[in-house]
Design an enzyme around this catalytic site. Structure first.
Site, PDB file in Angstrom:
ATOM      1  N   HIS A  15      -4.245   0.549  14.169  1.00 46.43           N
ATOM      2  CA  HIS A  15      -3.698   0.940  12.849  1.00 46.43           C
ATOM      3  C   HIS A  15      -4.570   0.320  11.757  1.00 46.43           C
ATOM      4  O   HIS A  15      -4.490  -0.884  11.504  1.00 46.43           O
ATOM      5  CB  HIS A  15      -2.256   0.445  12.700  1.00 46.43           C
ATOM      6  N   HIS A  17      -6.574   1.100   7.709  1.00 46.72           N
ATOM      7  CA  HIS A  17      -6.895   1.937   6.546  1.00 46.72           C
ATOM      8  C   HIS A  17      -8.364   1.713   6.204  1.00 46.72           C
ATOM      9  O   HIS A  17      -8.735   0.606   5.795  1.00 46.72           O
ATOM     10  CB  HIS A  17      -6.015   1.561   5.352  1.00 46.72           C
ATOM     11  N   LYS A 101       0.990  10.881  11.624  1.00 39.64           N
ATOM     12  CA  LYS A 101       1.660   9.761  10.959  1.00 39.64           C
ATOM     13  C   LYS A 101       2.766  10.263  10.051  1.00 39.64           C
ATOM     14  O   LYS A 101       2.545  11.144   9.220  1.00 39.64           O
ATOM     15  CB  LYS A 101       0.621   8.990  10.127  1.00 39.64           C
ATOM     16  N   HIS A 138       5.805   5.016   9.770  1.00 40.58           N
ATOM     17  CA  HIS A 138       6.065   3.952   8.803  1.00 40.58           C
ATOM     18  C   HIS A 138       7.586   3.835   8.770  1.00 40.58           C
ATOM     19  O   HIS A 138       8.256   4.694   8.207  1.00 40.58           O
ATOM     20  CB  HIS A 138       5.493   4.286   7.424  1.00 40.58           C
ATOM     21  N   HIS A 176       3.539  -1.531  12.499  1.00 41.76           N
ATOM     22  CA  HIS A 176       3.701  -2.793  11.759  1.00 41.76           C
ATOM     23  C   HIS A 176       5.158  -3.263  11.677  1.00 41.76           C
ATOM     24  O   HIS A 176       5.726  -3.364  10.598  1.00 41.76           O
ATOM     25  CB  HIS A 176       3.077  -2.714  10.368  1.00 41.76           C
ATOM     26  N   ASP A 249      -3.228  -3.008  10.333  1.00 40.52           N
ATOM     27  CA  ASP A 249      -2.798  -2.450   9.042  1.00 40.52           C
ATOM     28  C   ASP A 249      -3.653  -3.018   7.907  1.00 40.52           C
ATOM     29  O   ASP A 249      -3.175  -3.153   6.776  1.00 40.52           O
ATOM     30  CB  ASP A 249      -1.307  -2.710   8.784  1.00 40.52           C
ATOM     31  N   ALA A 265       0.447  -2.404  -2.690  1.00 40.68           N
ATOM     32  CA  ALA A 265       0.807  -3.046  -1.420  1.00 40.68           C
ATOM     33  C   ALA A 265      -0.353  -2.926  -0.451  1.00 40.68           C
ATOM     34  O   ALA A 265      -0.924  -1.843  -0.307  1.00 40.68           O
ATOM     35  CB  ALA A 265       2.041  -2.363  -0.832  1.00 40.68           C
TER      36      ALA A 265
HETATM   37  O1  DOR Z   1       0.917  -2.499   2.597  1.00 40.70           O
HETATM   38  C1  DOR Z   1       0.615  -1.364   2.897  1.00 40.70           C
HETATM   39  N1  DOR Z   1      -0.537  -0.796   2.486  1.00 40.70           N
HETATM   40  N2  DOR Z   1       1.470  -0.658   3.631  1.00 40.70           N
HETATM   41  C2  DOR Z   1       1.275   0.639   3.870  1.00 40.70           C
HETATM   42  O2  DOR Z   1       2.097   1.225   4.508  1.00 40.70           O
HETATM   43  C3  DOR Z   1       0.119   1.357   3.292  1.00 40.70           C
HETATM   44  C4  DOR Z   1      -0.978   0.450   3.001  1.00 40.70           C
HETATM   45  C5  DOR Z   1      -2.039   1.063   2.118  1.00 40.70           C
HETATM   46  O3  DOR Z   1      -2.492   2.162   2.407  1.00 40.70           O
HETATM   47  O4  DOR Z   1      -2.435   0.424   1.152  1.00 40.70           O
HETATM   48 ZN    ZN Z   2      -0.736   1.126   7.276  1.00 42.46          ZN
END
Ligand code: DOR
Ligand code: ZN
Length: 341
Positions: A15, A17, A101, A138, A176, A249, A265
């Protein structure tokens, strides 16, 4: 078991990004040098909702890859209320993506196009069940009347449990996990439900967000919970149990987007995630379980071979840099007791 050197099969990140453009170029090397494969989240703007978009995104990732060890991005589809089951199946069957997702609409970063009610994608989920394609969730409700710290636990009750009754053969990864309730839910369920655990949720509880002041770089979603939750996550990750595996994550945002009126976030852990996991397994006296968590359980769940290469970690101090690619990494400025040899 306490030791100073540990060699494991090369790990995968189930997982992550990776973003796009300059940010992709800046952060990708930190993932690709450590992990052999990664499940790449589709919450770009616009999101990766179609096969052609996933194929093009994968090409951009491959083009941004630095020289170094092999790295395979595993792509995912972003589900919306309008997702066509045929499109999802076509992308799975031709290898464009390996999973889909589910972002509940407005649950987190770039989730505005997410699913407003899971019943709107019944046909998609039925098709995924038929073809054995994993659903990645999620797991938070977005109901504003639910306390933000309860949103994962309420999701289990309101969304996940009924879904598993409707489609018991659907293969699901609850991403997560942050609560003792989620750990227990996953443990009590059958083999079609598994979960990823981040490095940061093994280190911080919700007190850390307010330690000496407001700490925007420790804000992520789902937000860190109580100490008893962190302890449950540590027990699950280090148990060696097949249902729990590594998913960082890692979610980079430029410093300016974290330190502002309405900060994003996301915690950027890619530069040192494996070392942080090693620290946790060491502290829990469970270094012998690190390989299962980091390099075996995820591959088995995704029905992929485990990696043949190996990675060695040594007990040696390293400083975590203050800034990497204009992003503040997790534990910036602190010291870590492990490093990759
Ligand atoms: O903290 C997070 N950041 N949680 C998520 O689900 C998405 C991620 C983001 O893409 O920045
Ligand atoms: Zn994520």
């Amino acid at each position: 078991m306490s030791r100073d050197v540990i060699t494991i099969r090369r790990p995968d990140d189930w997982h992550v990004h990776l973003r796009d453009g300059d940010m992709l170029a800046g952060v990708l090397p930190y993932t690709s040098r450590v992990f052999a494969r990664a499940i790449v989240m589709p919450n770009l703007s616009p999101p990766v909702t179609h096969v052609a978009a996933a194929v093009a995104y994968r090409e951009r990732i491959l083009a941004a890859l630095p020289a170094g060890p092999n790295f395979t991005p595993l792509m995912t589809a972003y589900l919306t209320d309008a997702t066509d089951p045929g499109e999802i199946a076509r992308g799975y069957e031709n290898g464009a993506w390996v999973a889909a997702k589910l972002y509940p609409a407005n649950a987190t970063t770039n989730s505005a196009h997410g699913v407003t009610d899971i019943r709107k994608i019944d046909a998609v989920l039925a098709r995924m069940t038929e073809i054995g394609m994993p659903l990645l969730m999620h797991g938070e409700v977005t109901d504003p009347t639910v306390d933000v710290f309860d949103r994962e636990a309420v999701f289990l009750e309101r969304v996940l449990a009924p879904l598993m009754v409707r489609l018991p053969s659907l293969r699901i990864v609850l991403e997560h996990v942050t609560t003792r309730a989620a750990v227990k839910f996953v443990e009590d369920a059958g083999p079609n439900l598994a979960a990823t655990i981040t490095a940061h949720h093994l280190i911080i509880n919700r007190n850390a967000l307010f330690q000496g002041g407001l700490r925007p770089h420790l804000y992520c979603l789902p937000v860190a919970k109580r100490e008893e939750d962190r302890q449950a996550l540590r027990r699950a990750a280090t148990s060696g149990g097949a249902k729990f595996f590594l998913g960082t994550d890692s979610a980079p945002h430029p410093v300016k987007d974290k330190e502002c009126d309405c900060g994003c976030a996301g915690i950027f852990s890619a530069p040192n995630a494996l070392e942080v996991y090693a620290r946790v397994f060491d502290e829990e006296n469970a270094l012998d379980k690190l390989e299962a968590f980091a390099s075996v359980n995820g591959a088995h769940f995704y029905r992929m071979p485990v990696n043949r290469e190996t990675t060695t970690l040594v007990r040696r101090e390293q400083d975590v840099p203050r800034e990497v690619a204009m992003v503040r990494p997790f534990l910036a400025g602190e010291k870590l007791g492990w490093r990759i040899a």
